[in-house]
Each structure stands twice: as C-alpha cells, then as structure tokens.
Scaffold this motif. Structure first.
Motif, PDB file in Angstrom:
ATOM      1  N   PHE A 235      -3.526  -9.290  10.387  1.00  6.85           N
ATOM      2  CA  PHE A 235      -3.988  -7.977  10.846  1.00  6.85           C
ATOM      3  C   PHE A 235      -5.216  -8.155  11.747  1.00  6.85           C
ATOM      4  CE2 PHE A 235      -3.189  -3.530   9.306  1.00  6.85           C
ATOM      5  CZ  PHE A 235      -3.998  -2.891  10.222  1.00  6.85           C
TER       6      PHE A 235
ATOM      7  N   GLU B 212     -10.257  -4.600  18.952  1.00  2.00           N
ATOM      8  CA  GLU B 212     -11.408  -3.701  18.805  1.00  2.00           C
ATOM      9  C   GLU B 212     -12.411  -4.101  19.887  1.00  2.00           C
ATOM     10  OE1 GLU B 212     -12.387  -2.280  14.417  1.00  2.00           O
ATOM     11  OE2 GLU B 212     -12.409  -4.446  14.522  1.00  2.00           O
TER      12      GLU B 212
ATOM     13  N   ILE C 167      -9.733  -7.303   5.789  1.00  2.00           N
ATOM     14  CA  ILE C 167      -9.154  -6.058   6.279  1.00  2.00           C
ATOM     15  C   ILE C 167      -8.943  -5.073   5.120  1.00  2.00           C
ATOM     16  CG2 ILE C 167      -6.672  -6.613   6.199  1.00  2.00           C
ATOM     17  CD1 ILE C 167      -8.494  -5.034   9.173  1.00  2.00           C
TER      18      ILE C 167
ATOM     19  N   ARG D 285     -11.668  -2.624   4.774  1.00  2.00           N
ATOM     20  CA  ARG D 285     -11.675  -1.496   5.719  1.00  2.00           C
ATOM     21  C   ARG D 285     -10.874  -0.331   5.136  1.00  2.00           C
ATOM     22  NH1 ARG D 285     -12.458  -3.402  11.194  1.00  2.00           N
ATOM     23  NH2 ARG D 285     -11.993  -1.307  11.922  1.00  2.00           N
ATOM     24  N   ILE D 286      -9.739  -0.675   4.525  1.00  2.60           N
ATOM     25  CA  ILE D 286      -8.883   0.345   3.920  1.00  2.60           C
ATOM     26  C   ILE D 286      -9.622   0.988   2.749  1.00  2.60           C
ATOM     27  CG2 ILE D 286      -6.693   0.645   2.672  1.00  2.60           C
ATOM     28  CD1 ILE D 286      -5.776  -1.819   4.570  1.00  2.60           C
TER      29      ILE D 286
ATOM     30  N   ARG E  51     -12.817   1.214   2.431  1.00  2.00           N
ATOM     31  CA  ARG E  51     -13.918   2.035   2.949  1.00  2.00           C
ATOM     32  C   ARG E  51     -13.425   3.454   3.242  1.00  2.00           C
ATOM     33  NH1 ARG E  51     -16.987  -1.618   6.938  1.00  2.00           N
ATOM     34  NH2 ARG E  51     -16.077  -0.488   8.654  1.00  2.00           N
ATOM     35  N   SER E  52     -12.260   3.562   3.872  1.00  2.00           N
ATOM     36  CA  SER E  52     -11.685   4.885   4.143  1.00  2.00           C
ATOM     37  C   SER E  52     -11.375   5.621   2.854  1.00  2.00           C
ATOM     38  CB  SER E  52     -10.398   4.756   4.962  1.00  2.00           C
ATOM     39  OG  SER E  52     -10.683   4.513   6.304  1.00  2.00           O
TER      40      SER E  52
ATOM     41  N   ASN F  86     -14.580   6.819   1.223  1.00  2.00           N
ATOM     42  CA  ASN F  86     -15.107   7.982   1.949  1.00  2.00           C
ATOM     43  C   ASN F  86     -14.370   9.249   1.545  1.00  2.00           C
ATOM     44  OD1 ASN F  86     -16.981   6.475   3.343  1.00  2.00           O
ATOM     45  ND2 ASN F  86     -15.752   6.296   5.205  1.00  2.00           N
TER      46      ASN F  86
ATOM     47  N   GLU G  79     -15.659  12.650  -0.462  1.00  2.00           N
ATOM     48  CA  GLU G  79     -15.445  14.026   0.011  1.00  2.00           C
ATOM     49  C   GLU G  79     -14.857  14.899  -1.077  1.00  2.00           C
ATOM     50  OE1 GLU G  79     -13.121  14.039   3.652  1.00  2.00           O
ATOM     51  OE2 GLU G  79     -14.565  12.676   4.613  1.00  2.00           O
TER      52      GLU G  79
ATOM     53  N   VAL H 114       0.668  -4.241   3.291  1.00  2.00           N
ATOM     54  CA  VAL H 114      -0.734  -3.829   3.353  1.00  2.00           C
ATOM     55  C   VAL H 114      -0.891  -2.527   2.566  1.00  2.00           C
ATOM     56  CG1 VAL H 114      -2.620  -3.211   4.912  1.00  2.00           C
ATOM     57  CG2 VAL H 114      -0.917  -4.881   5.640  1.00  2.00           C
ATOM     58  N   PRO H 115      -1.863  -2.450   1.640  1.00  2.00           N
ATOM     59  CA  PRO H 115      -2.043  -1.200   0.898  1.00  2.00           C
ATOM     60  C   PRO H 115      -2.505  -0.083   1.829  1.00  2.00           C
ATOM     61  CG  PRO H 115      -3.788  -2.739   0.353  1.00  2.00           C
ATOM     62  CD  PRO H 115      -2.849  -3.459   1.269  1.00  2.00           C
ATOM     63  N   SER H 116      -2.034   1.136   1.587  1.00  2.00           N
ATOM     64  CA  SER H 116      -2.471   2.245   2.426  1.00  2.00           C
ATOM     65  C   SER H 116      -3.715   2.892   1.820  1.00  2.00           C
ATOM     66  CB  SER H 116      -1.360   3.291   2.560  1.00  2.00           C
ATOM     67  OG  SER H 116      -1.230   3.995   1.344  1.00  2.00           O
ATOM     68  N   VAL H 117      -4.428   3.648   2.657  1.00  2.00           N
ATOM     69  CA  VAL H 117      -5.622   4.360   2.195  1.00  2.00           C
ATOM     70  C   VAL H 117      -5.251   5.284   1.027  1.00  2.00           C
ATOM     71  CG1 VAL H 117      -7.371   6.057   2.864  1.00  2.00           C
ATOM     72  CG2 VAL H 117      -6.718   4.252   4.460  1.00  2.00           C
ATOM     73  N   ASP H 118      -4.118   5.971   1.168  1.00  2.00           N
ATOM     74  CA  ASP H 118      -3.726   6.920   0.128  1.00  2.00           C
ATOM     75  C   ASP H 118      -3.399   6.240  -1.197  1.00  2.00           C
ATOM     76  OD1 ASP H 118      -4.146   9.080   1.740  1.00  2.00           O
ATOM     77  OD2 ASP H 118      -2.081   9.171   2.470  1.00  2.00           O
TER      78      ASP H 118
END
Lengths: 355, 185
Positions: free
Chosen positions: A166, A172, A250, A253-254, A256-257, A260, A264, A329-333
């Motif tokens: 990835f 970037e 990587i 990064r997932i 971190r989202s 966040n 919320e 790759v694991p998703s944010v959800d």
C-alpha cells in the motif's frame, strides 16, 4: 511520487553509494528508479541474478565502508535472511527495505504486515536483532531512509524499513530534503587497503574457544543501547482514553480515521503508533496501561505485534486484536465497529473479567 | 477534522488501458498544486490491458488519515463491470459519472445520488483520439464537482504524463474541456 520512488530518492539524498536488487512486485519502482538515478549520480547500481546475490553484494560493499542497501518484498526478504544473519555476525551496517506482500509462501502481491515477526526477531539464525522502522506515510517513508543509514552506521547493524504494498504504491505529496547526518564513528574497521596500517578482518565465523560467546555479549550490550536510545513512537488522545488502539504503518492511518470518528461519536478513544518496531516502545505502552483501559491492536496479519503489546501491557489491562490477513486491508468502518463494541459497558465488563 | 472541512473521496475505475491510473494521477496532481492534502492509491500488479483497474483519490484541507476509500463521495466508471462493482458504494448525496459509450444500462441507485452519463468514448473519438476518453470523464467530473476547473487539470498533465506522450497534451486538454462543457449542459 509513489512511496517506492520517494524512498529511492531519499536513499540517494542520504548518500547510498551502492544499490543491489532483484525485481519483485510490489516494489519494482525502486529498482527501476535506482537503475536510472544511481548511474546519473556516478554511483553503483546492480540488478543481481537473485536475492541471495543482492544481499551478499550488500555484504561486500558494506565491508568496504560504503553506504549500501537492497530492497525486496516478503518472499525475496526470506531468501536474504542468511545474508542478514552474516551481516549481523560481521557487524556490518546495511539497510534493507521490505515492501511487504501477502504470505506465507509466494502468497500474493497485495499489501500485508505479515513479516513483523521476521523483521523484529532477527529473521535468520543466531542471537541477533535488526532495527526495524515502520513508517505510515510516503513522507515518513522518505524521512526514515536517512535515519536508517545513520542508525546502521552508528550501531553497525542491519536496519529494516518495513513498508507494505500500500505504502509503496500510494502517491502523496512529499518534500525531499537533505537532513544533517548524525555524528558517526569513523569506519576504521572497513576494508580499504591495509597499506600503512594493521590488516582489518571482516568475518562472521568465530571458532576460537569462548570467542563467539564474547561477540554475542558484545552484540547484546549494543542492542541494549539501541533499546535505551532509539525508540520512536507517536500517541494521540491517550490521556482520557478508555480504549487505546495500537497500530503501525498503513494500518495506523486507518486506525487514525476510525479513532477520529469514534471521538465524534463521543467514545473516548486514542491511539499509540510505534514507529520503531524494534526497539519496541514497551515503556510508552506500559505507561499507558497504568489505568484500567482496553487495548486493541490492529494489524494486516493474523496477530504478530499484538504479542509485543501484551508483553508491554504486562497483564495490567486486556489486550485484544483485530486484523485482516493474506493481503486484505481492514476498513475504517470495521475498526470503528470494533471500537464501538468494545466500549459498550456490558462488553467492557466481560472483556475485563476474562483478562 | 471538523465536519466543515473539505473532504472528497473518489474512486475511478475501468479496464486496463483506459487510462484510469493516469486520470487519478492528474486529479491528485491538480489537487496538490491547488495546495490541498491528497492521497492516490492505485490498484496494482496484475492490471494488464483488458483487466480491471481502479484507483482511490482522497482530497482534503486537513492531513488525510486513511487513504483507503470504502464509501466514496464520487465514482467515475468507464465500463460496466466497474459500475456494478463500485456504484453501490457511493455515499448518499454523492455523484456517479459514467461512460455511457460503454454502459447502456441505467444503474439502480438511491435517488439522492446524482448520475451524469457522459459518452466519453464518443466524444474522444470525435476529437480524433479514442484514448482520451478518460480525460473527457475527468473533465465532466471536475465541472460537476466545481472543486478545480478542467483547465487546472490540463495544467497538471505535463507532470503526470510521460515525456514521450507530451505530443498528446493538446488533445487531452481539449478532452478535459469537452467533458467539462458536456457537464455544463
């Protein structure tokens, strides 16, 4: 720039004198880039006939005191392990980049973090360690190249830069600048021609009685210094967190989202991101484990770094794991859902009583 | 990240040879030149001409955490297989740009999703270079989304197009504009 090209240019800026490599997806852009740029700089580029040849060319170049590196992906890195063990036995500095792909075996070409054990435990035979860096952005991947060469030269060790498909393929924006080198010891051990001085010998075969044991203790003392001085890690919103997610590369990064989004929603979540995987940020994680919290480790593997997290937490808090394997790759959800589930009071109680 | 900040997640998909990755790179480069944070992640490896190809682009004001896109705001699809694979993932209120030259069916989507059908291959053929269909679709997307202009994307093309293809810059620039004009209608 994609990660592979960025790290290649960063290595050139960091002063790599010789690059040896054999193509393998997903890191071919490195070899391609180096084949163009190294001759332009008047430096050495060799596409070797195999990974074994590449790592042994690294051994040879390093023995002459030059900055040298190789790059590959998981199956190719496995082939290099003998050479890395020899480099460690001979105390030669080297930088090895592993752009990890799915395994075991020839596996696939998708991004993975399945080589954590191999990188952080040494990987080859014998009592040795390799310093392992786990960057999580193209910028950090580029930045860690000069650090890798400095660490290799300072401690006369192999430094593994553990990226994944990835990170290697992703583009970037990146700023490439020359960083000042650390103050490094002179390479007075190098084979530069013995005219006017005692002969230097570089080897990893030590047959004399007790000689190898002595070398091993010397290596261990060096590794202790590395553990004491070179740990790097980043943390976020850990102070009031009821759940701390630990991830590197990587996957971080997932995470971190996901964290966040959890914040919320009012969930008190935080994260810790080891940047050096060996030396591992044991102290930092142990400190965070003082209060009763839940730890969740997220990896693109079936659970490797989670063992180091458990050692660091040392039974003070529950450590759970979520991962995807074989190039997925694991998703944010997916991660967010794990965070939600684990912070429901009833589930939290269950997890804690099982500890 | 507060919810007021600009955050656009795009998936571009089609078959290998349609210039999917190039369209993604052009979008990413345009965003970077405009001072945005950006990530571009291509599918890689076994993508040969005729196989499937896609890329994910994230554009934001604040540093981007995950570069992985599961629910995009916008999807650009260049063939039927990609429509079937990605259209269902679009966020409510999102945008689908589809290449109607190669996609004859109307996708069944929630009515909150705007669909822009662009005959990208036909427009590119009119311009004399069928390979510029990717730029027609990108131009239409840019015009619709109003983030950057098709002309801004044209300015970033020399950075992402290999030098040996620079002779195609005029036709690609025209393709971006024509896509934009189509979307204005």
């Amino acid at each position: 720039m994609c990660g592979n090209e960025a790290l290649a240019e960063a290595a050139i800026i960091a002063g790599v004198d010789a690059y040896f490599g054999y193509p393998i997806t997903p890191q071919n852009e490195i070899t391609a880039y180096m084949s163009k740029r190294m001759p332009e700089e008047g430096r050495v580029f060799v596409q070797s006939e195999s990974e074994l040849a590449a790592i042994n060319m690294v051994f040879g170049a390093s023995a002459t005191g030059k900055r040298t590196m190789t790059t590959s992906s998981s199956p190719g890195i496995s082939l290099m392990q003998e050479g890395i063990s020899y480099l460690s036995g001979a105390e030669l500095p080297a930088v090895v980049v592993n752009v990890m792909r799915g395994g075991p075996g020839l596996g696939n070409i998708a991004p993975s973090q399945g080589d954590y054990f191999q990188a952080t435990r040494g990987g080859g035979h014998g009592d040795y360690r390799t310093i392992t860096l786990g960057p999580s952005s193209v910028q950090e991947l580029a930045d860690c190249m000069s650090l890798a060469f400095d660490l290799a030269d300072q401690y006369r060790m192999t430094v593994v830069v553990l990226a994944d498909g990835f990170l290697g393929q992703m583009m970037e924006p990146v700023v490439l600048d020359k960083k000042p080198r650390r103050k490094l010891p002179p390479k007075d051990w190098a084979l530069t021609g013995a005219e006017g001085r005692e002969q230097n010998i570089v080897r990893s075969l030590w047959l004399g009685e007790g000689v190898l044991e002595e070398l091993n203790y010397k290596l261990q003392a060096k590794y202790e210094q590395v553990q004491k001085n070179e740990v790097i890690c980043e943390e976020y919103e850990v102070d009031d967190a009821e759940i701390v997610v630990v991830a590197y590369g990587i996957a971080a990064r997932i995470v971190r989202s996901a964290v966040n989004k959890a914040r919320e929603e009012g969930i008190k979540a935080g994260w810790i991101r080891p940047i050096t995987l060996w030396p591992f940020p044991t102290k930092q994680i142990n400190r965070a484990a003082e209060e009763l919290r839940i730890f969740l480790t997220v990896e693109m593997s079936c659970g490797q770094m989670v063992e180091d997290v458990k050692l660091a937490v040392a039974g003070k808090a529950p450590v759970l794991f979520y991962g995807r394997a074989g190039g997925s790759v694991p998703s944010v959800d997916e991660v967010l859902e794990r965070i939600r589930q684990l912070t429901i009071p009833a589930n939290k109680q269950k997890v804690k009583s099982k500890k | 990240m507060t919810s007021n900040d600009f955050y656009e997640e795009v998936i571009i998909a089609g078959f290998g040879g349609q210039g999917i990755i190039l369209a993604g790179k052009a979008l990413a480069q345009t965003a970077m030149k405009a001072g945005k944070e950006v990530t571009h992640m291509p599918s890689y490896g076994a993508e040969v001409r005729g196989g499937t190809s896609n890329c994910m682009v994230v554009i934001a004001d604040e540093p981007i955490a995950s570069p992985l896109v599961s629910q995009p705001n916008s999807v650009i699809v260049m063939n039927k297989a990609s429509l079937n694979k990605f259209a269902g993932r679009i966020k409510s209120g999102g945008l689908l740009v589809m290449n109607s030259s190669l996609i004859d069916n109307k996708p069944e989507l929630a009515n909150t999703i705007e669909v822009l059908a662009v005959p990208a291959d036909d427009i590119a053929a009119e311009l004399g270079n069928p390979k510029a269909a990717n730029m027609v679709a990108l131009g239409a997307y840019l015009q619709k989304r109003q983030i950057f202009s098709p002309d801004a994307a044209a300015e970033s093309l020399p950075d992402v197009l290999a030098k040996r293809y620079h002779k195609t810059l005029p036709v690609n620039t025209e393709a971006l504009r024509r896509g934009g004009q189509f979307a204005k209608k």
